[in-house]
Scaffold this motif. Structure first.
Motif, PDB file in Angstrom:
ATOM      1  N   UNK A   9       5.894 -22.228  11.668  1.00 56.42           N
ATOM      2  CA  UNK A   9       6.209 -21.785  10.322  1.00 56.42           C
ATOM      3  C   UNK A   9       7.659 -21.337  10.238  1.00 56.42           C
ATOM      4  N   UNK A  10       8.106 -21.122   9.016  1.00 61.00           N
ATOM      5  CA  UNK A  10       9.475 -20.660   8.805  1.00 61.00           C
ATOM      6  C   UNK A  10       9.462 -19.521   7.791  1.00 61.00           C
ATOM      7  N   UNK A  11       9.957 -18.367   8.191  1.00 67.04           N
ATOM      8  CA  UNK A  11      10.092 -17.215   7.300  1.00 67.04           C
ATOM      9  C   UNK A  11      11.509 -16.675   7.441  1.00 67.04           C
ATOM     10  N   UNK A  12      12.066 -16.215   6.347  1.00 68.63           N
ATOM     11  CA  UNK A  12      13.384 -15.586   6.418  1.00 68.63           C
ATOM     12  C   UNK A  12      13.237 -14.170   6.970  1.00 68.63           C
ATOM     13  N   UNK A  13      14.335 -13.641   7.464  1.00 66.92           N
ATOM     14  CA  UNK A  13      14.369 -12.258   7.931  1.00 66.92           C
ATOM     15  C   UNK A  13      13.958 -11.335   6.794  1.00 66.92           C
ATOM     16  N   UNK A  14      14.483 -11.584   5.603  1.00 66.71           N
ATOM     17  CA  UNK A  14      14.182 -10.736   4.445  1.00 66.71           C
ATOM     18  C   UNK A  14      12.688 -10.733   4.126  1.00 66.71           C
ATOM     19  N   UNK A  15      12.048 -11.894   4.181  1.00 69.29           N
ATOM     20  CA  UNK A  15      10.620 -11.972   3.906  1.00 69.29           C
ATOM     21  C   UNK A  15       9.824 -11.221   4.963  1.00 69.29           C
ATOM     22  N   UNK A  16      10.173 -11.399   6.223  1.00 68.71           N
ATOM     23  CA  UNK A  16       9.449 -10.705   7.297  1.00 68.71           C
ATOM     24  C   UNK A  16       9.607  -9.193   7.171  1.00 68.71           C
ATOM     25  N   UNK A  17      10.819  -8.754   6.823  1.00 72.07           N
ATOM     26  CA  UNK A  17      11.066  -7.326   6.641  1.00 72.07           C
ATOM     27  C   UNK A  17      10.206  -6.791   5.494  1.00 72.07           C
ATOM     28  N   UNK A  18      10.171  -7.504   4.384  1.00 74.41           N
ATOM     29  CA  UNK A  18       9.380  -7.089   3.228  1.00 74.41           C
ATOM     30  C   UNK A  18       7.893  -7.022   3.578  1.00 74.41           C
ATOM     31  N   UNK A  19       7.394  -8.014   4.296  1.00 74.33           N
ATOM     32  CA  UNK A  19       5.986  -8.022   4.696  1.00 74.33           C
ATOM     33  C   UNK A  19       5.665  -6.877   5.650  1.00 74.33           C
ATOM     34  N   UNK A  20       6.539  -6.648   6.612  1.00 69.50           N
ATOM     35  CA  UNK A  20       6.327  -5.554   7.569  1.00 69.50           C
ATOM     36  C   UNK A  20       6.352  -4.207   6.858  1.00 69.50           C
ATOM     37  N   UNK A  21       7.241  -4.053   5.883  1.00 67.57           N
ATOM     38  CA  UNK A  21       7.331  -2.807   5.125  1.00 67.57           C
ATOM     39  C   UNK A  21       6.046  -2.562   4.331  1.00 67.57           C
ATOM     40  N   UNK A  22       5.516  -3.596   3.693  1.00 66.15           N
ATOM     41  CA  UNK A  22       4.252  -3.465   2.958  1.00 66.15           C
ATOM     42  C   UNK A  22       3.115  -3.095   3.913  1.00 66.15           C
ATOM     43  N   UNK A  23       3.102  -3.720   5.071  1.00 66.63           N
ATOM     44  CA  UNK A  23       2.064  -3.411   6.064  1.00 66.63           C
ATOM     45  C   UNK A  23       2.203  -1.979   6.568  1.00 66.63           C
ATOM     46  N   UNK A  24       3.435  -1.497   6.727  1.00 68.35           N
ATOM     47  CA  UNK A  24       3.673  -0.118   7.151  1.00 68.35           C
ATOM     48  C   UNK A  24       3.060   0.855   6.153  1.00 68.35           C
ATOM     49  N   UNK A  25       3.315   0.659   4.884  1.00 68.72           N
ATOM     50  CA  UNK A  25       2.771   1.571   3.881  1.00 68.72           C
ATOM     51  C   UNK A  25       1.253   1.456   3.782  1.00 68.72           C
ATOM     52  N   UNK A  26       0.722   0.295   4.082  1.00 68.64           N
ATOM     53  CA  UNK A  26      -0.732   0.155   4.153  1.00 68.64           C
ATOM     54  C   UNK A  26      -1.281   0.997   5.310  1.00 68.64           C
ATOM     55  N   UNK A  27      -0.609   0.957   6.459  1.00 72.65           N
ATOM     56  CA  UNK A  27      -1.022   1.789   7.600  1.00 72.65           C
ATOM     57  C   UNK A  27      -1.027   3.256   7.218  1.00 72.65           C
ATOM     58  N   UNK A  28       0.032   3.694   6.561  1.00 72.78           N
ATOM     59  CA  UNK A  28       0.120   5.102   6.151  1.00 72.78           C
ATOM     60  C   UNK A  28      -0.994   5.460   5.174  1.00 72.78           C
ATOM     61  N   UNK A  29      -1.315   4.547   4.262  1.00 77.74           N
ATOM     62  CA  UNK A  29      -2.352   4.836   3.273  1.00 77.74           C
ATOM     63  C   UNK A  29      -3.738   4.945   3.911  1.00 77.74           C
ATOM     64  N   UNK A  30      -3.908   4.349   5.088  1.00 83.81           N
ATOM     65  CA  UNK A  30      -5.185   4.414   5.796  1.00 83.81           C
ATOM     66  C   UNK A  30      -5.307   5.657   6.673  1.00 83.81           C
ATOM     67  N   UNK A  31      -4.262   6.480   6.705  1.00 83.86           N
ATOM     68  CA  UNK A  31      -4.337   7.730   7.443  1.00 83.86           C
ATOM     69  C   UNK A  31      -3.368   7.863   8.585  1.00 83.86           C
ATOM     70  N   UNK A  32      -2.365   7.028   8.641  1.00 86.93           N
ATOM     71  CA  UNK A  32      -1.335   7.093   9.688  1.00 86.93           C
ATOM     72  C   UNK A  32      -1.903   6.769  11.063  1.00 86.93           C
ATOM     73  N   UNK A  33      -1.007   6.774  12.048  1.00 85.33           N
ATOM     74  CA  UNK A  33      -1.374   6.626  13.458  1.00 85.33           C
ATOM     75  C   UNK A  33      -2.124   5.324  13.731  1.00 85.33           C
ATOM     76  N   UNK A  34      -1.620   4.238  13.139  1.00 82.76           N
ATOM     77  CA  UNK A  34      -2.266   2.933  13.299  1.00 82.76           C
ATOM     78  C   UNK A  34      -1.245   1.832  13.043  1.00 82.76           C
ATOM     79  N   UNK A  35      -1.628   0.616  13.351  1.00 79.93           N
ATOM     80  CA  UNK A  35      -0.785  -0.548  13.124  1.00 79.93           C
ATOM     81  C   UNK A  35      -1.499  -1.511  12.189  1.00 79.93           C
TER      82      UNK A  35
END
Length: 86
Positions: A55-81
Protein backbone atom coordinates in the motif's frame (compact mmCIF):
# COMPACT_ATOMS: atom_id res chain seq x y z
CA UNK A 1 3.16 14.67 26.99
CA UNK A 2 2.51 13.30 23.56
CA UNK A 3 5.01 12.13 21.00
CA UNK A 4 5.06 10.21 17.78
CA UNK A 5 7.25 7.37 16.61
CA UNK A 6 7.58 6.40 12.97
CA UNK A 7 9.25 3.13 12.23
CA UNK A 8 9.34 0.52 9.51
CA UNK A 9 8.07 -2.99 10.18
CA UNK A 10 7.27 -5.89 7.91
CA UNK A 11 3.72 -6.44 9.15
CA UNK A 12 0.97 -5.31 11.54
CA UNK A 13 1.88 -7.98 14.08
CA UNK A 14 5.43 -6.63 14.40
CA UNK A 15 4.07 -3.12 15.01
CA UNK A 16 1.64 -4.42 17.63
CA UNK A 17 4.47 -6.28 19.38
CA UNK A 18 6.58 -3.10 19.41
CA UNK A 19 3.88 -0.86 20.88
CA UNK A 20 2.97 -3.52 23.44
CA UNK A 21 6.62 -3.61 24.48
CA UNK A 22 6.46 0.16 25.05
CA UNK A 23 3.26 -0.23 27.12
CA UNK A 24 4.78 -3.02 29.20
CA UNK A 25 8.01 -1.11 29.79
CA UNK A 26 6.18 1.99 31.00
CA UNK A 27 3.89 -0.05 33.24
CA UNK A 28 6.85 -1.89 34.76
CA UNK A 29 8.67 1.34 35.63
CA UNK A 30 5.87 2.05 38.10
CA UNK A 31 6.79 5.74 38.34
CA UNK A 32 4.46 7.44 40.83
CA UNK A 33 2.17 10.20 39.52
CA UNK A 34 -0.19 11.39 42.25
CA UNK A 35 -2.38 13.40 39.85
CA UNK A 36 -3.01 10.59 37.36
CA UNK A 37 -6.22 9.16 38.78
CA UNK A 38 -7.16 6.36 39.00
CA UNK A 39 -3.72 4.94 38.15
CA UNK A 40 -1.42 6.97 40.46
CA UNK A 41 1.51 6.08 38.17
CA UNK A 42 2.77 7.25 34.78
CA UNK A 43 0.72 5.73 31.96
CA UNK A 44 1.02 5.78 28.20
CA UNK A 45 -1.61 5.88 25.48
CA UNK A 46 -0.52 4.97 21.98
CA UNK A 47 -2.20 5.41 18.64
CA UNK A 48 -0.62 3.99 15.54
CA UNK A 49 -1.19 3.48 11.85
CA UNK A 50 0.24 0.70 9.71
CA UNK A 51 1.10 0.90 6.03
CA UNK A 52 1.64 -2.56 4.52
CA UNK A 53 4.35 -2.84 1.87
CA UNK A 54 1.75 -3.28 -0.89
CA UNK A 55 0.00 0.00 0.00
CA UNK A 56 0.94 3.65 -0.21
CA UNK A 57 0.16 6.25 2.46
CA UNK A 58 1.59 9.72 2.86
CA UNK A 59 3.35 10.73 6.06
CA UNK A 60 0.55 13.24 6.68
CA UNK A 61 -2.14 10.57 6.37
CA UNK A 62 -0.32 8.17 8.70
CA UNK A 63 0.19 10.95 11.24
CA UNK A 64 -3.51 11.87 11.09
CA UNK A 65 -4.57 8.23 11.51
CA UNK A 66 -2.18 7.66 14.41
CA UNK A 67 -3.42 10.84 16.10
CA UNK A 68 -7.06 9.70 15.80
CA UNK A 69 -6.10 6.30 17.20
CA UNK A 70 -4.26 8.00 20.09
CA UNK A 71 -7.36 9.93 21.12
CA UNK A 72 -9.40 6.75 20.83
CA UNK A 73 -6.97 5.08 23.26
CA UNK A 74 -7.37 7.97 25.68
CA UNK A 75 -11.16 7.83 25.41
CA UNK A 76 -11.06 4.15 26.40
CA UNK A 77 -9.28 4.98 29.66
CA UNK A 78 -5.63 5.54 28.79
CA UNK A 79 -2.77 3.09 29.28
CA UNK A 80 -3.43 1.20 26.05
CA UNK A 81 -2.57 1.09 22.36
CA UNK A 82 -4.97 1.44 19.44
CA UNK A 83 -4.32 0.59 15.80
CA UNK A 84 -6.21 2.99 13.51
CA UNK A 85 -7.03 0.14 11.15
CA UNK A 86 -8.74 -2.05 13.77
Amino acid sequence: EEFGVFSMFEDSESVANYVNMILTTVRETNIKHAFNNPYSVITVSIGYSVCPANESKTFALMYEQADKALYHSKSLGKNRATNFDE
